[in-house]
Scaffold this active site. Structure first.
Site, PDB file in Angstrom:
ATOM      1  N   LEU A  58       0.088  -6.867   6.837  1.00  0.00           N
ATOM      2  CA  LEU A  58       1.114  -5.726   7.452  1.00  0.00           C
ATOM      3  C   LEU A  58       1.309  -5.031   6.062  1.00  0.00           C
ATOM      4  CD1 LEU A  58       3.713  -7.960   9.324  1.00  0.00           C
ATOM      5  CD2 LEU A  58       1.784  -6.593  10.229  1.00  0.00           C
ATOM      6  N   ASP A  59       1.324  -3.637   6.234  1.00  0.00           N
ATOM      7  CA  ASP A  59       1.789  -2.644   5.376  1.00  0.00           C
ATOM      8  C   ASP A  59       3.216  -3.259   4.363  1.00  0.00           C
ATOM      9  OD1 ASP A  59      -0.080  -1.134   6.192  1.00  0.00           O
ATOM     10  OD2 ASP A  59       1.155  -0.009   7.354  1.00  0.00           O
ATOM     11  N   LYS A  60       3.116  -2.946   3.383  1.00  0.00           N
ATOM     12  CA  LYS A  60       4.557  -3.326   2.778  1.00  0.00           C
ATOM     13  C   LYS A  60       5.706  -3.133   3.379  1.00  0.00           C
ATOM     14  CE  LYS A  60       6.706  -2.631  -1.970  1.00  0.00           C
ATOM     15  NZ  LYS A  60       6.215  -2.347  -3.411  1.00  0.00           N
TER      16      LYS A  60
END
Length: 237
Positions: A58-60
């Site tokens: 998942l993106d930050k």
């Protein structure tokens, strides 16, 4: 260093990743991977290193379900399900404006911009273009946002963020793709995108695994609203 563990056995572990924490990072930088390795090492008294396979990320600035494999065989089997698009992924998002129609399918072509952590919409003929497909429905609309359910059929970089923004409905807080409204005023690194659930086959038991991550208190979504959601086939198969 707290962790919200959703499921754990000898083959994989699933967690609810908080927004702002990278899934993976270089040694010495805090990440979900580093925290999980420390947790497993302490819990199971492993003096040597801890193996973790990472079949997806998942993106930050995104929160929600993340799965790590605990052995190489499980890693290969779970990764194959992501590659073959048999994992059913459900995201929740808060977006600016009111999407029309209220349900449908977004189909685009995206490409990663070289040397930049960003992607863009392009034509199908463009070099490096990859198809991005997302099913969606609007769950509720308020004067401040629309609450959406997003079901990605592909897994392109920043797919959901770009597809929403390109149609005039950027995800709250996602200034990288044009959002003018903050999501969490105290934490500018958060966006209103949450990996709500994953459904896939257990790598060895051949039974469906359903994982669901709760949203945190910053989401202006009541439990009553959640209870009102009608069942949908991708969550109950």
């Amino acid at each position: 260093m707290s962790l919200e563990v959703l499921f754990e056995d000898f083959h994989f572990i699933a967690l609810n990743k908080p927004a702002g924490l990278p899934t993976q990072a270089p040694v010495g930088i805090d990440s979900l991977e580093a925290r999980v390795k420390a947790y497993i090492k302490e819990k199971y008294q492993k003096p040597a290193g801890v193996y973790l396979g990472i079949p997806h990320r998942l993106d930050k600035p995104v929160s929600g379900v993340v799965v790590f494999a605990r052995n190489s065989k499980a890693a290969a089997k779970i990764a194959a399900q992501f590659e073959h698009r048999t994992v059913r992924k459900t995201y929740w998002a808060l977006v600016e404006g009111t999407p029309h129609p209220i349900s449908g399918i977004w189909q685009d072509f995206l490409r990663k911009i070289p040397d930049v952590a960003r992607a863009e919409l392009v034509s199908a003929e463009f070099s490096g273009a990859k198809e991005a497909v997302t099913e969606y429905r609007v769950l509720r609309t308020t004067p401040d946002f629309s609450w959406m359910e997003l079901l990605p059929q592909t897994g392109r970089m920043h797919q959901l963020r770009i597809q929403a923004a390109s149609r005039g409905f950027p995800i709250l807080g996602d200034t990288q793709y044009g959002s003018a409204k903050p999501f969490d005023a105290g934490n500018s690194w958060r966006i209103a995108l949450h990996a709500r659930s994953l459904v896939f086959d257990h790598p060895f038991r051949k039974v469906p695994v359903r994982l669901e991550a709760e949203i945190d208190s910053q989401w202006p979504i009541s439990q009553e609203w959640i209870k009102e959601l009608s069942p949908v086939s991708h969550q109950t198969d």
